[in-house]
Design an enzyme around this catalytic site. Structure first.
Site, PDB file in Angstrom:
ATOM      1  N   THR A   1       0.831  -1.199   0.000  1.00 39.50           N
ATOM      2  CA  THR A   1       0.000   0.000   0.000  1.00 39.50           C
ATOM      3  C   THR A   1       0.867   1.250   0.000  1.00 39.50           C
ATOM      4  OG1 THR A   1      -1.698  -1.170   1.276  1.00 39.50           O
ATOM      5  CG2 THR A   1      -1.844   1.230   1.188  1.00 39.50           C
TER       6      THR A   1
ATOM      7  N   HIS B   1       5.076   5.202   1.438  1.00 42.60           N
ATOM      8  CA  HIS B   1       4.708   3.798   1.609  1.00 42.60           C
ATOM      9  C   HIS B   1       4.057   3.651   2.978  1.00 42.60           C
ATOM     10  CE1 HIS B   1       4.695  -0.505   1.439  1.00 42.60           C
ATOM     11  NE2 HIS B   1       5.380  -0.525   0.301  1.00 42.60           N
ATOM     12  N   HIS B   2       2.856   3.090   2.974  1.00 42.28           N
ATOM     13  CA  HIS B   2       2.079   3.000   4.212  1.00 42.28           C
ATOM     14  C   HIS B   2       2.728   2.062   5.236  1.00 42.28           C
ATOM     15  CE1 HIS B   2      -1.233   3.907   6.673  1.00 42.28           C
ATOM     16  NE2 HIS B   2      -2.240   3.668   5.855  1.00 42.28           N
ATOM     17  N   ALA B   3       3.653   1.225   4.788  1.00 42.86           N
ATOM     18  CA  ALA B   3       4.329   0.324   5.720  1.00 42.86           C
ATOM     19  C   ALA B   3       5.128   1.087   6.767  1.00 42.86           C
ATOM     20  CB  ALA B   3       5.246  -0.633   4.957  1.00 42.86           C
TER      21      ALA B   3
END
EC number: 2.3.1.28
Length: 215
Positions: free
Chosen positions: A25, A188-190
């Site tokens: 994501t 980056h949603h991480a």
């Protein structure tokens, strides 16, 4: 530059990282930044806007560990002590661009001079990456000075482990006696949530507002 390993099992973000990394994501947010005072000050001092914006971006990035968190060439998760800008420079003759990196420096004058030296040496090279080797601890920055935009998105389908931010700047424009410039932030949603996107935008605007403190 030192890369500090993050032990995933002990990381307080482990659950979020694994969820969003497995989903791959990413997201982008675009915000109009008020550069009214900034542009006036830059012009008075005889500096160029692009490297001055790059400097301000790197001040935010290097102040916050979350924007320096990534995966290195050994596929290890961690964060760099410092990132350097890898920025695009357009060639009017070829209508292509080169990517040049410059060493980050907390001192604006030092960074600006390094930028100008790199630009002089590499801007006319007909290569995509003329200054080699490119260190791992670089962050992509580009400018599209021909248009202002309200949204901009990049998709990196062949590099699922790229976690660092990507910043794209647009053309500045005037509205209600103010001057604005669109800034698109790809995350980056991480490693970065909406809070961190807001943190970047707010701190970037704050540095721009306080240009007189560092120029």
């Amino acid at each position: 530059m030192t890369f500090n390993i993050i032990k995933l099992e002990n990381w307080d973000r482990k659950e979020y990282f694994e969820h969003y990394f497995n989903q791959q994501t990413t997201y982008s947010i675009t915000k109009e930044i008020d550069i009214t005072l900034f542009k006036d000050m830059i012009k008075k001092k005889g500096y160029e806007i692009y490297p001055s914006l790059i400097y301000a971006i790197m001040e935010v990035v290097n102040k916050n560990k979350v924007f320096r968190t990534g995966i290195n060439s050994e596929n290890k998760l961690g964060y760099w002590d410092k990132l350097n800008p890898l920025y695009t420079v357009f060639n009017k003759q070829t209508e292509k661009f080169t990517n040049i990196w410059t060493e980050s420096d907390n001192n604006f004058t030092s960074f600006y001079n390094n930028y100008k030296n790199d630009l002089f040496e590499y801007k006319d090279k007909e290569e995509m990456f003329p200054k080699k080797p490119i260190p791992e601890n670089t962050i992509p920055i580009s400018m599209i000075p021909w248009i202002d935009f309200s949204s901009f998105n990049l998709n990196i389908g062949n590099n699922s482990s790229f976690l660092l931010p990507i910043i794209t700047i647009g053309k500045f424009y005037s509205e209600n006696n103010k001057i604005y410039i669109p800034v698109a932030l790809q995350l980056h949603h991480a490693v970065c949530d909406g809070y961190h996107a807001s943190l970047f935008i707010n701190e970037f605007q704050d540095i721009i507002n306080k240009v007189d403190d560092w120029i």
